[in-house]
Design a protein around this motif. Structure first.
Motif, PDB file in Angstrom:
ATOM      1  N   SER A   1       0.686  -1.240  -0.128  1.00  0.00           N
ATOM      2  CA  SER A   1      -0.018  -0.062   0.078  1.00  0.00           C
ATOM      3  C   SER A   1       0.885   1.229  -0.074  1.00  0.00           C
ATOM      4  N   ALA A   2       1.822   1.398   0.851  1.00  0.00           N
ATOM      5  CA  ALA A   2       2.800   2.404   0.875  1.00  0.00           C
ATOM      6  C   ALA A   2       3.438   2.475  -0.404  1.00  0.00           C
ATOM      7  N   LEU A   3       3.927   1.607  -1.121  1.00  0.00           N
ATOM      8  CA  LEU A   3       4.660   1.714  -2.296  1.00  0.00           C
ATOM      9  C   LEU A   3       3.602   2.141  -3.474  1.00  0.00           C
ATOM     10  N   TRP A   4       2.305   1.846  -3.404  1.00  0.00           N
ATOM     11  CA  TRP A   4       1.236   2.319  -4.342  1.00  0.00           C
ATOM     12  C   TRP A   4       0.855   3.850  -4.270  1.00  0.00           C
ATOM     13  N   LEU A   5       0.757   4.170  -2.860  1.00  0.00           N
ATOM     14  CA  LEU A   5       0.469   5.616  -2.821  1.00  0.00           C
ATOM     15  C   LEU A   5       1.414   6.394  -2.930  1.00  0.00           C
ATOM     16  N   LEU A   6       2.726   6.015  -2.947  1.00  0.00           N
ATOM     17  CA  LEU A   6       3.888   6.661  -2.939  1.00  0.00           C
ATOM     18  C   LEU A   6       4.178   6.969  -4.637  1.00  0.00           C
ATOM     19  N   TRP A   7       3.918   5.834  -5.410  1.00  0.00           N
ATOM     20  CA  TRP A   7       4.322   6.168  -6.738  1.00  0.00           C
ATOM     21  C   TRP A   7       3.094   6.726  -7.554  1.00  0.00           C
ATOM     22  N   SER A   8       1.751   6.505  -7.192  1.00  0.00           N
ATOM     23  CA  SER A   8       0.549   7.041  -7.945  1.00  0.00           C
ATOM     24  C   SER A   8       0.589   8.339  -7.670  1.00  0.00           C
ATOM     25  N   GLY A   9       0.951   8.813  -6.510  1.00  0.00           N
ATOM     26  CA  GLY A   9       0.735  10.132  -5.809  1.00  0.00           C
ATOM     27  C   GLY A   9      -0.865  10.863  -6.310  1.00  0.00           C
TER      28      GLY A   9
ATOM     29  N   ASP B   1      -7.373  11.150  -4.302  1.00  0.00           N
ATOM     30  CA  ASP B   1      -8.547  11.325  -3.974  1.00  0.00           C
ATOM     31  C   ASP B   1      -9.472  10.874  -5.374  1.00  0.00           C
ATOM     32  N   ASN B   2      -8.748  10.102  -6.056  1.00  0.00           N
ATOM     33  CA  ASN B   2      -9.838   9.191  -6.940  1.00  0.00           C
ATOM     34  C   ASN B   2     -10.094   7.901  -6.481  1.00  0.00           C
ATOM     35  N   THR B   3     -11.401   7.807  -6.412  1.00  0.00           N
ATOM     36  CA  THR B   3     -12.023   6.339  -5.849  1.00  0.00           C
ATOM     37  C   THR B   3     -11.498   5.269  -6.965  1.00  0.00           C
ATOM     38  N   LEU B   4     -11.458   5.534  -8.134  1.00  0.00           N
ATOM     39  CA  LEU B   4     -11.133   4.494  -9.368  1.00  0.00           C
ATOM     40  C   LEU B   4      -9.756   3.882  -8.952  1.00  0.00           C
ATOM     41  N   ILE B   5      -8.886   4.929  -9.110  1.00  0.00           N
ATOM     42  CA  ILE B   5      -7.498   4.520  -8.774  1.00  0.00           C
ATOM     43  C   ILE B   5      -7.109   3.925  -7.413  1.00  0.00           C
ATOM     44  N   LEU B   6      -7.613   4.380  -6.530  1.00  0.00           N
ATOM     45  CA  LEU B   6      -7.431   3.723  -5.326  1.00  0.00           C
ATOM     46  C   LEU B   6      -8.032   2.287  -5.159  1.00  0.00           C
ATOM     47  N   GLY B   7      -9.268   2.312  -5.767  1.00  0.00           N
ATOM     48  CA  GLY B   7      -9.914   0.726  -5.875  1.00  0.00           C
ATOM     49  C   GLY B   7      -9.079  -0.191  -6.645  1.00  0.00           C
ATOM     50  N   LEU B   8      -8.391   0.315  -7.875  1.00  0.00           N
ATOM     51  CA  LEU B   8      -7.843  -0.361  -8.536  1.00  0.00           C
ATOM     52  C   LEU B   8      -6.275  -0.997  -7.901  1.00  0.00           C
TER      53      LEU B   8
ATOM     54  N   ALA C   1      -6.197  -1.378  -4.670  1.00  0.00           N
ATOM     55  CA  ALA C   1      -6.556  -2.352  -3.505  1.00  0.00           C
ATOM     56  C   ALA C   1      -6.734  -3.570  -4.144  1.00  0.00           C
ATOM     57  N   CYS C   2      -7.298  -3.547  -5.337  1.00  0.00           N
ATOM     58  CA  CYS C   2      -7.501  -4.852  -6.357  1.00  0.00           C
ATOM     59  C   CYS C   2      -6.111  -5.310  -6.270  1.00  0.00           C
ATOM     60  N   SER C   3      -5.177  -4.646  -7.224  1.00  0.00           N
ATOM     61  CA  SER C   3      -3.961  -5.031  -7.196  1.00  0.00           C
ATOM     62  C   SER C   3      -2.870  -5.906  -6.027  1.00  0.00           C
TER      63      SER C   3
END
Lengths: 98, 133, 175
Positions: C28-36, C39-46, C48-50
């Motif tokens: 989760s930390a890596l995902w949040l760090l790289w996507s930046g 506030d986009n539910t779709l991106i955050l949902g994707l 979580a799926c990954s």
């Protein structure tokens, strides 16, 4: 500055293409294509800076992932002729290829 | 002063990395057989990629707001996120490069790819490796 | 589709729980760090799926034990990696000099070195370090022996001197 490094990377890519077409074995070709992939990653990263768009780094990361999976898959295929090897039958790790 | 020093360092790293890439490719042209060519192929994978990515990391630099907005530690372009991505890319390349090289060399060895030069001095016990083809 | 066999270091279900949570936190930390993008539910949902997919794959492959070894080994890599990096730089210059020499003074040879490391991860780190150093490539890791192809006598001597082996051993079992 970036142009100089880009030139070096492009020269390397040309030589790798020559090597990939020269062979002589399939493994020489895979080796050349593997290095070509690494050069592509560097090319994308350098292009991002040269054209002032550091967002290209994401593309370089994705390409690094694909390049690794691709070369391991091709190496595995050229060894076993099959990508889904039955691990239960060869669980001892010995070479099923005579 | 510090900026021009940084600039010179980035220059050296980028050009040096590109030079190692070209040297590795030339080595792959000159060396006589597959196994020795893999040695030349590790040059662009390690120091070639390493120096270029390190140079780009220095260029993108860091921007750490240590002392509040006005007094942050700023090096280079101050693009911390890009620097982190470059670092990840470098670590990933260094972790996967040997894995794919090893998979390839192991496949070649299992398929009995031989030395086409004068046979090297073979100290191993299973030197009589049967040619499968 | 085949399941991989459990590795010898497989853990019981009770032990894997904290490791899976640590894996989820790291991913989760890596995902949040790289996507930046936060506030986009779709991106955050994707994302979580990954993460769920990766955790499922890790469990299915019975490779959670390796993740544990990774968490304990990670900090110790900090002292090993600079040494390895310096070795790689030195070996790079040696191989570059050989390639640029008009006489091409190579003397390829095949050597067998012992692999005393206990865990799979230690063996992989040792074999990968040998491959990563220009001038030596690990050909085959079988049982307790590693087949190494060296470009020159000096490169072969470097592996046989066993300094890298000692350092990987020390990292694996500190004390």
């Amino acid at each position: 500055m970036y142009a100089a490094a880009l030139l070096g990377v492009l020269v390397t890519m040309v030589i790798e293409l020559i090597l990939a077409s020269r062979g002589p074995t399939v493994f020489d070709r895979i080796l050349a294509v593997n290095t070509f992939g690494t050069m592509t990653i560097l090319l994308i990263a350098l292009c991002g800076y040269h054209f002032g768009r550091p967002d290209f780094m994401d593309l370089a990361l994705i390409y690094a992932l694909l390049n690794f999976i691709g070369s391991v898959a091709v190496a595995k295929f050229s060894r076993f002729g099959n990508l889904a090897r039955d691990h239960r039958r060869h669980a001892s790790g010995e070479d099923p290829n005579p | 002063m510090i900026d021009s020093l940084l600039h010179a360092l980035v220059w050296i790293l980028l050009v040096g990395g590109a030079a190692f890439c070209v040297i590795g490719a030339v080595g792959m042209l000159r060396l006589p057989d597959f196994y020795t060519r893999t040695h030349a192929a590790t040059l662009p994978d390690t120091l070639g990629a390493g120096m270029i990515l390190l140079g780009l990391m220095l260029q993108s630099g860091l921007n750490l707001p240590l002392l509040g907005e006005g007094a942050s530690l700023r090096i280079g372009d101050g693009n911390t996120l890009v620097t982190l991505k470059l670092l990840t890319l470098l670590l990933f390349l260094l972790a996967t490069g040997p894995a794919s090289t090893h998979a390839l060399v192991k496949a070649a060895y299992a398929r009995g790819i031989r030395w086409n030069q004068a046979s090297p001095q073979d100290d191993s016990s299973d030197s009589k490796h049967a040619d499968p083809d | 589709m085949y399941d991989l066999p459990p590795s010898p270091q497989s853990l019981s279900g009770k032990e894997t729980g904290p490791l899976l949570i640590a894996l989820v936190v790291t991913l989760s930390a890596l995902w949040l760090l790289w996507s930046g993008i936060y506030d986009n539910t779709l991106i955050l949902g994707l994302g979580a799926c990954s993460i769920a997919f990766v955790v499922w794959m890790t469990r299915r492959m019975h490779r959670v034990a390796e993740a544990k070894a990774g968490y304990t080994l990670g900090p110790r890599l900090i002292t090993y990696l600079p040494w390895l990096g310096w070795e790689i730089v030195k070996a790079n210059f040696q191989v570059a000099r050989i390639i640029l020499d008009p006489k091409l003074p190579i003397s390829p040879r095949l050597i067998r070195v012992p692999v005393p490391q206990q865990t799979d991860l230690g063996r992989v780190i040792y074999a990968n370090s040998i491959t990563l150093t220009p001038g030596t490539v690990s050909l085959d890791l079988r049982g307790d022996g590693l087949l190494v192809h060296a470009l020159t006598h000096e490169a072969a001597e470097g592996v046989l001197s066993g300094e890298m082996e000692r350092r990987v051993n020390r990292m694996e079992r500190p004390s």
